[in-house]
Design an enzyme around this catalytic site. Structure first.
Site, mmCIF file in Angstrom:
data_model
loop_
_atom_site.group_PDB
_atom_site.id
_atom_site.type_symbol
_atom_site.label_atom_id
_atom_site.label_comp_id
_atom_site.label_asym_id
_atom_site.label_seq_id
_atom_site.Cartn_x
_atom_site.Cartn_y
_atom_site.Cartn_z
ATOM 1 N N TRP A 195 9.803 -6.966 11.794
ATOM 2 C CA TRP A 195 9.131 -5.740 11.350
ATOM 3 C C TRP A 195 8.106 -5.142 12.210
ATOM 4 C CZ3 TRP A 195 4.728 -4.027 8.988
ATOM 5 C CH2 TRP A 195 4.787 -2.644 8.304
ATOM 6 N N ARG A 215 12.720 -10.359 5.859
ATOM 7 C CA ARG A 215 11.380 -10.137 6.218
ATOM 8 C C ARG A 215 11.212 -9.005 7.339
ATOM 9 N NH1 ARG A 215 7.094 -13.941 6.405
ATOM 10 N NH2 ARG A 215 7.336 -15.540 4.969
ATOM 11 N N LYS A 256 10.215 -7.748 3.164
ATOM 12 C CA LYS A 256 9.868 -8.455 1.846
ATOM 13 C C LYS A 256 8.563 -8.828 1.639
ATOM 14 C CE LYS A 256 11.373 -9.812 -2.188
ATOM 15 N NZ LYS A 256 11.708 -9.094 -3.213
ATOM 16 N N GLU A 286 6.676 2.280 -11.444
ATOM 17 C CA GLU A 286 7.714 1.278 -10.762
ATOM 18 C C GLU A 286 8.997 1.677 -10.593
ATOM 19 O OE1 GLU A 286 9.448 -2.339 -9.313
ATOM 20 O OE2 GLU A 286 7.620 -1.453 -9.178
ATOM 21 N N GLU A 328 12.276 3.620 -2.529
ATOM 22 C CA GLU A 328 12.557 2.461 -1.586
ATOM 23 C C GLU A 328 13.819 2.302 -1.209
ATOM 24 O OE1 GLU A 328 9.465 -1.367 -2.729
ATOM 25 O OE2 GLU A 328 11.053 -1.127 -3.831
ATOM 26 N N CYS A 359 7.375 -10.686 9.620
ATOM 27 C CA CYS A 359 8.451 -11.067 10.350
ATOM 28 C C CYS A 359 8.874 -12.437 9.876
ATOM 29 C CB CYS A 359 7.987 -10.830 11.956
ATOM 30 S SG CYS A 359 7.404 -9.354 12.764
ATOM 31 N N ASN A 372 4.184 -13.683 14.095
ATOM 32 C CA ASN A 372 4.269 -12.874 12.795
ATOM 33 C C ASN A 372 2.643 -12.553 12.626
ATOM 34 O OD1 ASN A 372 4.364 -11.570 10.372
ATOM 35 N ND2 ASN A 372 4.657 -13.656 9.375
ATOM 36 N N GLY A 373 2.505 -11.381 12.456
ATOM 37 C CA GLY A 373 1.056 -10.901 12.143
ATOM 38 C C GLY A 373 0.537 -9.719 13.190
ATOM 39 N N LYS A 379 11.147 2.326 -6.968
ATOM 40 C CA LYS A 379 12.284 1.602 -6.539
ATOM 41 C C LYS A 379 13.213 2.798 -5.960
ATOM 42 C CE LYS A 379 11.819 -2.396 -7.361
ATOM 43 N NZ LYS A 379 10.592 -2.088 -6.864
ATOM 44 N N HIS A 397 -0.955 18.873 -16.829
ATOM 45 C CA HIS A 397 -2.479 19.080 -15.911
ATOM 46 C C HIS A 397 -2.055 19.085 -14.430
ATOM 47 C CE1 HIS A 397 -5.052 18.515 -19.529
ATOM 48 N NE2 HIS A 397 -4.412 17.418 -19.810
#
Length: 604
Positions: A74, A27, A599, A477, A484, A2, A98-99, A481, A500
């Protein structure tokens, strides 16, 4: 996770809070709110959703004052609703957080037994009630705050208003960052330098366990034991206040196109183009027996590319682990191991905890971070900086390639130090690295071809990404992306693993994206693509123009610049990013602020 801002001064505070919250929205954007201290006490305004929703609330129901706090959330505990939005209020206390308060259930039960009534589902409201309870017992604000902090287990950054304390904002940090900003007749608290960047470049970083009492004329800081603490004032870059999209539609698009510069700036930290040599680092690689990398998300994939490079070019054994798993599996570490944390923000909770754990085991520690004054940068024995500049888009792009650039450069330096790379090879590898910015710029010219492919890709429900060697972590990656920002399910695989199991997923509705630079693994990758095409799966093959065509129907090629194998992860990252970006634009999703993400993940 946050975002937090606090301002105490003499001018109207609401516009400043909103300005800062807009910069902090990366954030979290599940909800937002402010609280202002004025003659009527402490007044709140909150809204579910993004900052624009809060602005609409304020337009309909204004509030005035010169002291206030703000928050963009968030969601962790409690759904993203207005009731769960910060600031939270209990009696005289109003605060933002925040936390995660890990022992909130125990504290809540205790407070409810005292007759306290809770209105939200959050862990944060417990802190407000606990502090108000201490004040009601007759403690001074500072003593009540310290007594409250002593009861909390978990991670927090807090900014607190108390009715009747007209100029005061209390702040504290444990496990989540918080800075004090110094102004002229005005003082600030914020999640980071970016939060206070519009107002000042003079800041003090609170250390782990610190708390602070801020008024418009100054700040009194204390350590975790309640002893006065003197935290240095530092001057930060004015770029913290200069974050704009410019000509681009989205921050992500802008940041993709900034990569030639950000990679160049990062390479210059580690390499000397004039001499053709890697700069000597503050770690004796010849004495290092093993590297243990810890990282999360995109940084984890950068670290995997680093692992390939350290082992190939330096003969240095390298392990990498997802930071959220690392501490909890009771890893066996040995003397002679360098613990290396990789993070954009330098505040990622799991990675920071892993770094701290390694340091407690007596290991030498290093951190590859983009925020050079972050907790990780200060905790590590050695700082290896990246120079990506502020990255606002939640999906990391230029921070990723800057991390890869730093790790590749360090691998070359390690190879030289360990006698695995002679002077001629060193000059060749350094020259190749310095070619990366130009080749990245060439790769950016692929956007038209990539954009055309996304017209079909946006219709897919599932996408596979394939690569070999260092292209394997880059494939993961690329899949991350796409997930996301377009919300399409995607997975990255080592191309040799296709037969496999994953080949069972291939059908005409499941596209495969293959990274195929012209290297010693190209023919094997091409053979895997033929296996996909033979089963009717559409294939997007990203390869140099001079690479042979694999035989098979349904294989569409996109030409990437030819490049030396060392820098292929830097060059081929660009088409992966463009593919995700244009697919998301095609689908109409929120590119810069994808759902459920933030973020900087500063909670476990």
């Amino acid at each position: 996770m946050c975002g937090i801002i606090g301002v105490t001064g003499t001018g109207p505070v609401v516009p400043r809070l909103i300005d800062s919250l807009k910069r902090l929205e990366y954030r979290g954007y599940d909800s937002a709110g402010i609280a202002v201290q004025n003659a009527d006490g402490v007044e709140r305004r909150r809204a579910k959703g993004k900052i624009r929703e809060l602005e609409a609330v304020l337009a309909a129901d204004p509030v005035a004052g010169t002291v206030g706090v703000g928050h963009t959330r968030w969601a962790t505990h409690g759904a993203p609703t207005t009731t769960n939005a910060h600031p939270h209020k209990a009696g005289r206390v109003c605060l933002v957080h925040n936390g995660i308060i890990e022992n909130f259930a125990e504290l809540k039960a205790e407070l409810e037994a005292e007759g306290r009534v809770f209105e939200s589902q959050t862990d944060t409201e417990v802190v407000a009630h606990l502090l108000d309870h201490k004040l009601a017992a007759g403690l001074t604000p500072l003593d009540a705050f310290k007594a409250t902090l002593d009861r909390l287990t978990g991670a927090y950054a807090l900014a607190v208003l108390i009715e009747g304390e007209d100029e005061l904002i209390l702040g504290a940090r444990r496990g989540s960052p918080l800075v004090v900003g110094w102004g002229e007749g005005e003082m600030y608290l914020g999640s980071d330098a970016l939060a206070v960047g519009p107002f000042t470049q003079k800041i003090s970083y609170l250390e782990e366990g610190d708390y602070v009492a801020v008024t418009r004329t100054g700040a009194r800081m204390f350590d975790a034991h309640g002893r006065p603490a003197d935290r240095a004032m530092v001057q930060v870059s004015a770029s913290s206040a200069l974050v704009e999209k410019g000509e681009y539609r989205h921050f992500m698009e802008k940041e993709i196109h900034e990569q030639p510069d950000s990679v160049q700036h990062t390479l210059s930290e580690y390499l000397d183009l004039v001499s053709g040599k890697a700069k000597v680092q503050s770690v004796d690689f010849a004495a290092i027996e093993r590297i243990q990398i810890v990282a999360c998300g995109t940084a984890f994939y950068a670290g995997q590319i680093g692992k390939y490079a350290f082992e190939r070019y330096a003969g240095l054994p390298c392990d990498i682990e997802i930071a959220s798993e690392f501490r909890y599996r009771h890893p066996a570490v040995t003397p002679g191991t360098l613990a290396l944390a990789v993070s954009q923000s330098g505040e990622t909770a799991d990675t920071l905890a892993g770094l701290t754990w390694c340091k407690a085991q007596g290991l030498k520690t290093a951190a590859v971070v983009n925020v050079h004054t972050s907790s990780m940068a200060r905790e590590a024995d050695v700082l290896w900086p990246t120079h990506a500049g502020p990255e606002i888009g939640v999906a990391s792009t230029k921070a990723f390639t800057a991390q890869v650039a730093a790790l590749l450069s360090l691998a070359v330096a390690a190879g030289v130090a360990r006698g695995r790379i002679d002077a001629a090879q060193e000059a060749e590898l350094v020259k190749a690295l310095f070619e990366a910015p130009r080749l990245i710029a060439e790769a950016l010219q692929m956007d038209a071809g990539i954009h055309a492919l996304t017209l079909d890709l946006a219709k897919a429900r599932d996408v596979l990404f394939l690569g070999r060697g260092a292209m394997f972590p880059l494939a993961m990656e690329g899949a991350l992306k796409l997930k996301e920002i377009s919300y399409i399910h995607a997975e990255g695989y080592a191309a040799g693993e296709l037969k496999h199991g994953p080949i069972a997923l291939i059908d005409e509705a499941t596209p495969t994206v293959a990274l195929a630079p012209l290297d010693d693994l190209f023919e094997k990758t091409a053979s895997n693509l033929q296996e996909v095409a033979a089963r009717g799966g559409p294939v997007i093959m990203i390869a140099p123009e001079q690479a042979p065509d694999p035989h098979g129907a349904g294989i569409r090629r996109v030409h990437a610049p030819d490049c030396p194998p060392l820098i292929a992860p830097l060059v081929y990252a660009v088409p992966m990013q463009l593919l995700a970006y244009y697919t998301a634009v095609q689908k109409g999703t929120d590119v810069d602020q994808p759902r459920n993400l933030a973020k900087s993940v500063t909670v476990e």
